[in-house]
Design an enzyme around this catalytic site. Structure first.
Site, short mmCIF file in Angstrom:
data_model
loop_
_atom_site.label_atom_id
_atom_site.label_comp_id
_atom_site.label_asym_id
_atom_site.label_seq_id
_atom_site.Cartn_x
_atom_site.Cartn_y
_atom_site.Cartn_z
N ASP A 81 3.73 -4.34 36.26
CA ASP A 81 2.71 -5.00 35.43
C ASP A 81 1.71 -5.73 36.32
OD1 ASP A 81 1.43 -5.84 33.16
OD2 ASP A 81 2.84 -7.46 32.71
N ARG A 97 -11.45 -14.23 26.78
CA ARG A 97 -10.42 -15.13 26.22
C ARG A 97 -10.77 -15.48 24.78
NH1 ARG A 97 -7.10 -13.21 28.73
NH2 ARG A 97 -8.80 -11.89 29.40
#
Length: 743
Positions: free
Chosen positions: A219, A604
């Site tokens: 990841d 975000r």
């Protein structure tokens, strides 16, 4: 197939591609963790792979824990055999078993940062290195960078030929590794480097782990460094069932050693690799994604992808260009309060993101005075930061020697050879004589048992006494700068030459800015008054630590998080992208890294994104001019609510030239001072060629509409005009920029 029914087409393809190298380019908010966990379950349930042969590796314990929890929930029985771990934890397990083959004992010690610093101090002392000129941390940073690149002391020394500084580092590196070996210890960088060394030297051990880990998933692959890449390459080289997930557009940790070329060149390293792009975003509205896509498209070093969503266009991106950084913080505080009051968001739905830690100060102060609960994530409240507390303790000692805590804090900062034993003896004497600690220091020669330590105390007392005398003649900002210069506080940080040290210097600069801010706003500025004002805004412990608070954080800390309402602050060239990036010898690469950081910040936001910038911003107490960030200008105007107003063009982007050169001194003057100045303003106005309006006149502004002029203050070659607008509220601005028209 039940396992993949809830996934989109690209996610399904990523889950079903189990054999051979696979690069999953997972855009922000595209559900990459969901893909990894479903892929693991598919390998076990549909492909019949023994869980023992599966490895999932990531960077943080938190990420590994979350992945473990989701895999356990999805897979159920047998999932405990899957190796879900961080890079470092993986290497510790391997080395505990086999490091004896490299000549270490298997019960080796792992040194933390404090252990490393202690060891480095001993080495510098042995090599007679002046750590006032070159700090231990700078050597440790150079060694860490070398280990990230798998460069051992011998290779480091070869590359250092002809460079005195590098040769010195090579000598220290060699001695440092020798000492670690003697102590049967490894530092954190060694954990990966030694595992790679083990695999390269011992084919039997490598083969055992290649057989164990036949299916490997990594990841956040864009954050890997060279050593981590080589570790994974060696493990996967037999079966080649390597699946890496990452996003080159979110590679923002170059300063920690991350090598973006690991993900960009994946197909070169694994020519038979398949690439799958996850471009459907489940977090943000399309307008936010279009803006982020437009910005990141300007990077050359990237793999082409474009995020999209089926959630609709949503709000436009709000852009507000304020006159000063103070007004920027005011605007954000008011906007949050307004949206919470209207019920649009809770405090916890809002986040303020900024490039540097030092920027938090103004927001903290505005939130405290506005009763807005907040929490700093990934950092410390401005007035609680070590360097800020140290300098404030100096000021408290100068202002009031009776503050024992302040005196004890700085008596040996920077180091003066005054240890805990000496401090205890002085404290005992002070208690016996019923006097404060500083008064006892003034009588050090009379304290029994102090001996030579009294001679070390004397220069400190003389320094404080001298500063007490100067405090009557100096401004607070001048006093801080004299403390810094005399003690060598900043010189020590500069000698460290680390990112952490540079951030601490920025915080010190911001404290100087706070002092100048106070001096310009107070009718009768004093040291005591400054400390009183700071105490009022620094009293953050009184805030209700409720779960409903606004989040303040740097952009680097925000990666992986999401918020309904995001404010991206300080978007000016010179701040973001930073001045160092713009003027770097490798400006193209540095600005691309900064652009990726802007992209992370923008993505975000879930529902609403506000971008703010200031025309002028104080840096180390000096007012500097800054153009709107190039990253804002890369957003198509149709996506923005708000316009970019550029000032008269300049040759340099945001060089160290200050705004004073163009407009004369800029002063923030309180209302009660302005009223006094207004009576005598007429003649000054006429002598300067004048403005078409005076205090009391109604005027019109192209953006804010109509209002009444309440104050005009001379600032040298321009005027600072305050207008109470009918709809926009009170604004301060420079006349040359405001272009007000009398009604």
């Amino acid at each position: 197939m039940i396992l993949t029914d809830s996934l989109n087409t690209q996610q399904q393809e990523a889950v079903l591609t189990t054999e051979g190298p696979l690069l999953i380019l997972a855009g922000a908010g595209s559900g990459k963790t969901r893909v990894l966990t479903h892929r693991t379950a598919y390998l076990i349930e549909e492909k019949g792979v023994n869980p023992y042969h599966i490895m999932a590796i990531t960077f943080t314990n938190k990420a590994a824990g979350e992945m473990r929890e989701r895999i356990d929930r999805l897979v159920g029985y047998g999932s405990e055999s899957i190796w879900v771990s961080t890079f470092h934890s993986t290497c510790v397990r391997i080395l505990r078993r086999y490091i004896d083959r490299l000549g270490y004992d298997n019960n080796f010690t792992i040194y933390d940062a404090d252990d490393q610093k202690t060891l480095m101090k001993d080495i510098c002392k042995r090599l007679e290195i002046d750590t006032k000129l070159t700090k231990e941390k700078s050597f440790l940073a150079a060694i860490s960078s070398a280990k990230d690149e798998l460069i051992d002391p011998v290779e480091f020394e070869t590359k250092a030929a002809g460079d005195y500084g590098k040769r010195r580092q090579a000598q220290v590196y060699r001695e440092y590794q020798k000492a670690l070996r003697q102590n049967n210890a490894l530092d954190f960088d060694d954990l990966i480097m030694k595992t790679v060394e083990l695999f390269r030297l011992d084919k039997e051990v490598l083969n055992a782990y290649q057989e164990r880990f036949r299916y490997i998933m990594v990841d956040e692959y864009q954050d890997t460094n060279t050593a981590q890449f080589e570790l994974i390459r060696l493990l996967a080289s037999k079966y080649k069932n390597l699946c890496v997930v990452g996003d080159d557009d979110q590679s923002i940790y170059k300063f920690r050693g991350a090598n973006i070329h690991n993900i960009l060149n994946f197909e070169n390293h694994f020519p038979e690799a398949k690439v799958i792009k996850l471009e459907q975003n489940y977090r943000s509205t399309q307008n936010i994604l279009d803006a982020a896509n437009s910005v990141i498209a300007n990077n050359v070093q990237r793999k082409d992808k474009r995020l999209w969503t089926d959630q609709g266009p949503g709000d436009k991106i709000t852009f507000e260009q304020l006159d000063t950084a103070s007004e920027e913080a005011d605007y954000v505080a008011r906007d949050i309060a307004r949206r919470v009051r209207k019920g649009q968001y809770s405090y916890k739905d809002c986040a303020v993101l900024y490039r540097t830690n030092a920027q938090s100060r103004l927001f903290e102060e505005r939130f405290i005075t506005g009763n807005i609960p907040y929490k700093i994530v990934g950092g410390v409240n401005f007035y609680s930061r070590k360097e800020v507390k140290d300098l404030l303790s100096y000021l408290k000692t100068i202002d009031n020697g009776r503050d024992d805590l302040a005196v004890k804090r700085i008596i040996n900062v920077p180091k003066r050879g005054i240890g805990a034993s000496t401090i205890n003896k002085v404290s005992l004497y002070a208690a016996e004589q019923e006097m404060d600690f500083y008064s006892a220091l003034c009588q050090a020669e009379q304290i029994p048992g102090l001996g030579r330590a009294a001679a070390k105390i004397k220069p400190f007392v003389i320094f404080v006494q001298a500063m007490k005398a100067k405090a009557k003649l100096r401004t607070v900002s001048e006093l801080i700068q004299e403390i810094i210069e005399t003690t060598g506080y900043v010189r020590e940080l500069e000698a460290e030459d680390t990112d952490e040290a540079r951030a601490r210097i920025e915080n010190i600069d911001e404290l100087i800015t706070k002092a100048v801010d106070y001096e310009q706003g107070a009718e009768n500025p004093t040291l005591g008054g400054f400390l009183e004002e700071v105490a009022l805004v620094a009293d953050i412990d009184s805030l209700d630590e409720d779960s409903d608070y606004v989040i303040l954080m740097t952009l680097h800390s925000a990666k992986g998080l999401e918020f309904p309402n995001v404010y991206l602050a300080g978007m000016e060239d010179g701040l973001f992208p930073s001045y160092m990036s713009i003027t770097s010898d490798h400006a193209t690469q540095e600005i691309e890294e900064e652009r990726r950081l802007a992209y992370v910040g923008m993505t975000r936001a879930m529902n609403h994104l506000t971008i703010t910038s200031a025309k002028v911003r104080m840096v180390r107490g000096q007012t500097q001019y800054g153009k709107v960030s190039r990253f804002v200008k890369e957003i198509p105007s149709e996506l923005l609510a708000g316009q970019i107003y550029e000032e008269p063009s300049r040759e340099e982007p945001m060089e160290q030239s200050t705004f004073k050169k163009a407009l004369g001194d800029f002063r923030r003057v309180p209302v009660y001072t302005q009223v006094k100045n207004q009576r005598n303003f007429g003649s000054a106005q006429e002598s300067h060629g004048g403005l078409s309006y005076q205090v009391g006149d109604r005027v019109r502004h192209f953006k804010f509409g109509d209002g009444v002029v309440t104050s005009i203050v001379s600032g040298g070659r321009d005027y600072e005009v305050t207008v109470d607008f009918d709809k926009a509220g009170t604004k301060k601005m420079f006349a040359a920029f405001a272009k007000l028209k009398k009604l």
